[in-house]
Design a protein around this motif. Structure first.
Motif, PDB file in Angstrom:
ATOM      1  N   ASP A 242      15.153  46.733 -63.850  1.00 23.30           N
ATOM      2  CA  ASP A 242      13.847  46.822 -64.492  1.00 23.30           C
ATOM      3  C   ASP A 242      13.212  48.173 -64.160  1.00 23.30           C
ATOM      4  O   ASP A 242      12.840  48.442 -63.018  1.00 23.30           O
ATOM      5  CB  ASP A 242      12.952  45.678 -64.001  1.00 23.30           C
ATOM      6  CG  ASP A 242      11.603  45.656 -64.694  1.00 23.30           C
ATOM      7  OD1 ASP A 242      11.388  46.468 -65.622  1.00 23.30           O
ATOM      8  OD2 ASP A 242      10.742  44.841 -64.302  1.00 23.30           O
TER       9      ASP A 242
ATOM     10  N   PRO B  24       9.450  32.709 -79.517  1.00 22.93           N
ATOM     11  CA  PRO B  24      10.263  32.948 -78.320  1.00 22.93           C
ATOM     12  C   PRO B  24      11.027  34.257 -78.453  1.00 22.93           C
ATOM     13  O   PRO B  24      11.068  34.867 -79.514  1.00 22.93           O
ATOM     14  CB  PRO B  24      11.204  31.751 -78.306  1.00 22.93           C
ATOM     15  CG  PRO B  24      11.407  31.434 -79.759  1.00 22.93           C
ATOM     16  CD  PRO B  24      10.084  31.728 -80.426  1.00 22.93           C
ATOM     17  N   GLY B  25      11.658  34.669 -77.340  1.00 24.53           N
ATOM     18  CA  GLY B  25      12.454  35.879 -77.396  1.00 24.53           C
ATOM     19  C   GLY B  25      12.612  36.500 -76.021  1.00 24.53           C
ATOM     20  O   GLY B  25      12.021  36.050 -75.040  1.00 24.53           O
ATOM     21  N   PRO B  26      13.405  37.564 -75.919  1.00 27.05           N
ATOM     22  CA  PRO B  26      13.686  38.193 -74.630  1.00 27.05           C
ATOM     23  C   PRO B  26      12.451  38.791 -73.968  1.00 27.05           C
ATOM     24  O   PRO B  26      12.378  38.832 -72.736  1.00 27.05           O
ATOM     25  CB  PRO B  26      14.717  39.272 -74.976  1.00 27.05           C
ATOM     26  CG  PRO B  26      14.618  39.476 -76.458  1.00 27.05           C
ATOM     27  CD  PRO B  26      14.197  38.175 -77.017  1.00 27.05           C
ATOM     28  N   LYS B  27      11.477  39.243 -74.753  1.00 25.96           N
ATOM     29  CA  LYS B  27      10.270  39.811 -74.151  1.00 25.96           C
ATOM     30  C   LYS B  27       9.444  38.729 -73.459  1.00 25.96           C
ATOM     31  O   LYS B  27       8.837  38.973 -72.401  1.00 25.96           O
ATOM     32  CB  LYS B  27       9.429  40.537 -75.210  1.00 25.96           C
ATOM     33  CG  LYS B  27      10.074  41.810 -75.717  1.00 25.96           C
ATOM     34  CD  LYS B  27       9.163  42.552 -76.673  1.00 25.96           C
ATOM     35  CE  LYS B  27       9.788  43.871 -77.110  1.00 25.96           C
ATOM     36  NZ  LYS B  27       8.912  44.628 -78.042  1.00 25.96           N
TER      37      LYS B  27
ATOM     38  N   ARG C 144       9.796  35.843 -66.102  1.00 26.32           N
ATOM     39  CA  ARG C 144      10.526  36.265 -64.899  1.00 26.32           C
ATOM     40  C   ARG C 144       9.652  37.204 -64.057  1.00 26.32           C
ATOM     41  O   ARG C 144       9.641  37.118 -62.822  1.00 26.32           O
ATOM     42  CB  ARG C 144      11.836  36.965 -65.263  1.00 26.32           C
ATOM     43  CG  ARG C 144      12.879  36.080 -65.906  1.00 26.32           C
ATOM     44  CD  ARG C 144      14.263  36.723 -65.862  1.00 26.32           C
ATOM     45  NE  ARG C 144      14.288  38.098 -66.352  1.00 26.32           N
ATOM     46  CZ  ARG C 144      14.450  38.441 -67.629  1.00 26.32           C
ATOM     47  NH1 ARG C 144      14.576  37.489 -68.563  1.00 26.32           N
ATOM     48  NH2 ARG C 144      14.472  39.720 -67.996  1.00 26.32           N
ATOM     49  N   TRP C 145       8.941  38.093 -64.732  1.00 22.93           N
ATOM     50  CA  TRP C 145       8.083  39.042 -64.017  1.00 22.93           C
ATOM     51  C   TRP C 145       6.985  38.303 -63.249  1.00 22.93           C
ATOM     52  O   TRP C 145       6.650  38.670 -62.116  1.00 22.93           O
ATOM     53  CB  TRP C 145       7.471  40.027 -65.016  1.00 22.93           C
ATOM     54  CG  TRP C 145       7.041  41.331 -64.403  1.00 22.93           C
ATOM     55  CD1 TRP C 145       7.771  42.481 -64.331  1.00 22.93           C
ATOM     56  CD2 TRP C 145       5.774  41.622 -63.810  1.00 22.93           C
ATOM     57  NE1 TRP C 145       7.031  43.469 -63.711  1.00 22.93           N
ATOM     58  CE2 TRP C 145       5.804  42.976 -63.385  1.00 22.93           C
ATOM     59  CE3 TRP C 145       4.613  40.876 -63.584  1.00 22.93           C
ATOM     60  CZ2 TRP C 145       4.720  43.592 -62.748  1.00 22.93           C
ATOM     61  CZ3 TRP C 145       3.533  41.501 -62.947  1.00 22.93           C
ATOM     62  CH2 TRP C 145       3.591  42.829 -62.546  1.00 22.93           C
TER      63      TRP C 145
ATOM     64  N   GLU D 120      14.724  42.373 -59.939  1.00 18.83           N
ATOM     65  CA  GLU D 120      15.493  42.852 -61.083  1.00 18.83           C
ATOM     66  C   GLU D 120      15.681  44.360 -60.927  1.00 18.83           C
ATOM     67  O   GLU D 120      14.876  45.145 -61.433  1.00 18.83           O
ATOM     68  CB  GLU D 120      14.791  42.524 -62.409  1.00 18.83           C
ATOM     69  CG  GLU D 120      14.785  41.047 -62.767  1.00 18.83           C
ATOM     70  CD  GLU D 120      14.346  40.794 -64.204  1.00 18.83           C
ATOM     71  OE1 GLU D 120      14.645  41.627 -65.076  1.00 18.83           O
ATOM     72  OE2 GLU D 120      13.703  39.752 -64.444  1.00 18.83           O
TER      73      GLU D 120
ATOM     74  N   ASP E 272      10.760  35.919 -72.232  1.00 20.06           N
ATOM     75  CA  ASP E 272      11.554  35.540 -71.058  1.00 20.06           C
ATOM     76  C   ASP E 272      11.315  36.527 -69.915  1.00 20.06           C
ATOM     77  O   ASP E 272      11.194  36.129 -68.751  1.00 20.06           O
ATOM     78  CB  ASP E 272      13.044  35.500 -71.411  1.00 20.06           C
ATOM     79  CG  ASP E 272      13.367  34.429 -72.435  1.00 20.06           C
ATOM     80  OD1 ASP E 272      12.567  33.481 -72.583  1.00 20.06           O
ATOM     81  OD2 ASP E 272      14.431  34.539 -73.086  1.00 20.06           O
ATOM     82  N   TYR E 273      11.245  37.827 -70.250  1.00 20.28           N
ATOM     83  CA  TYR E 273      10.974  38.858 -69.246  1.00 20.28           C
ATOM     84  C   TYR E 273       9.602  38.666 -68.625  1.00 20.28           C
ATOM     85  O   TYR E 273       9.423  38.801 -67.403  1.00 20.28           O
ATOM     86  CB  TYR E 273      11.091  40.232 -69.905  1.00 20.28           C
ATOM     87  CG  TYR E 273      10.611  41.396 -69.070  1.00 20.28           C
ATOM     88  CD1 TYR E 273      11.236  41.734 -67.868  1.00 20.28           C
ATOM     89  CD2 TYR E 273       9.540  42.179 -69.493  1.00 20.28           C
ATOM     90  CE1 TYR E 273      10.795  42.811 -67.108  1.00 20.28           C
ATOM     91  CE2 TYR E 273       9.103  43.263 -68.750  1.00 20.28           C
ATOM     92  CZ  TYR E 273       9.731  43.567 -67.562  1.00 20.28           C
ATOM     93  OH  TYR E 273       9.287  44.639 -66.817  1.00 20.28           O
ATOM     94  N   LYS E 274       8.616  38.328 -69.449  1.00 24.22           N
ATOM     95  CA  LYS E 274       7.261  38.081 -68.952  1.00 24.22           C
ATOM     96  C   LYS E 274       7.266  36.989 -67.891  1.00 24.22           C
ATOM     97  O   LYS E 274       6.684  37.152 -66.799  1.00 24.22           O
ATOM     98  CB  LYS E 274       6.350  37.664 -70.112  1.00 24.22           C
ATOM     99  CG  LYS E 274       4.910  37.312 -69.734  1.00 24.22           C
ATOM    100  CD  LYS E 274       4.197  36.668 -70.914  1.00 24.22           C
ATOM    101  CE  LYS E 274       2.726  36.425 -70.636  1.00 24.22           C
ATOM    102  NZ  LYS E 274       1.882  37.564 -71.036  1.00 24.22           N
TER     103      LYS E 274
END
Length: 258
Positions: free
Chosen positions: A87, A114-117, A123-124, A84, A119-121
């Motif tokens: 990031d 749920p939420g974008p944070k 993906r990370w 990313e 989802d980021y976790k």
């Protein structure tokens, strides 16, 4: 050889406690998370006064990781994870030190769910897994350590019911962590404490420290070449109870033959 991890929760605010811990316990390598300072504000001189050399990856007011080594200079291998380009979080730093590949991580918290944070976790964690696979392919002694922000099992928390809705305990978080282990990495603290009940974090709120309402989120994952050398591990719990302490306690891992 002792390698330790410590989420310091603000290196400037906790510097006296951090220097105190380093001088009392003298780990060969100390991985720090949440240094919460820009690169130019990192107090490298203070560590050099007591014999430690450092590399760091800072960020203003948030995140930030560092690797300290006793009497030698860590040789940086990588900062940040691929996958990313946008990031800009300072959460990953990797170095060669004392013949060991050491990766210091501060994994995203992920709340709210749920939420974008969250989802980021996730993906990370997949990006981390990709990098750990690359390290594993090199067949080098390696330690990936830091604040993973994952409670792997119910016995790693004072109350699974109290934390059931938290990102740290969601099935997706635990599954992503389990995939790292399935790739051949060993959870050092869990290996020596199979029944659980060992905490590394106690919140500042609701008297968590006084009630011993903690959980385990600071881990060290070992490559096969390091897992065979694991001699002992533990949590410097008393440092959490000191004045103006971090909400995490330092966690250490001792290896033979290094």
């Amino acid at each position: 050889m002792k390698i330790a991890t410590f989420n310091i929760n603000g290196i400037k605010a906790r510097l006296p406690r951090l220097l105190e811990w380093l001088e009392e316990t003298r780990p060969a390598v100390a991985c720090l998370q949440e240094i919460k300072t820009q690169d130019e504000g990192f107090p490298a001189d203070e560590f050099e006064k007591i014999g430690y050399h450092a590399i760091w990856h800072g960020q203003k007011g948030f995140n930030g990781v560092a690797i300290l080594a006793d009497g030698t200079q860590p040789v940086e291998v990588r900062r940040g994870l691929e996958g990313e380009p946008e990031d800009e979080h300072s959460r990953y730093l990797e170095a060669e030190v004392f013949g060991v590949r050491v990766a210091c991580i501060y994994l995203p918290n992920g709340n709210p769910v749920p939420g974008p944070k969250f989802d980021y976790k996730l993906r990370w964690m997949e990006r981390l897994r990709a990098r750990m696979r690359e390290i594993a392919a090199e067949e080098v002694p390696a330690v990936v350590t830091g604040d993973f922000n994952v409670i792997p099992f119910d016995h790693d928390v004072f109350s699974s019911r109290a934390m059931a809705e938290d990102a740290l305990m969601q099935p997706e978080s635990r599954d992503a962590y389990a995939r790292l282990l399935a790739d051949g990495w060993t959870d050092a603290l869990a290996t020596h404490n199979p029944a659980g009940g060992v905490w590394t974090f106690w919140d500042y709120q609701a008297g968590a420290w006084q009630k011993d309402h903690g959980f385990r989120i600071d881990h060290a994952l070992l490559s096969p070449e390091m897992a065979d050398r694991l001699k002992a591990c533990g949590v410097d719990k008393d440092h959490r109870g000191r004045e103006k302490a971090s909400d995490h306690a330092p966690v250490w891992f001792e290896f033979k033959g290094l």
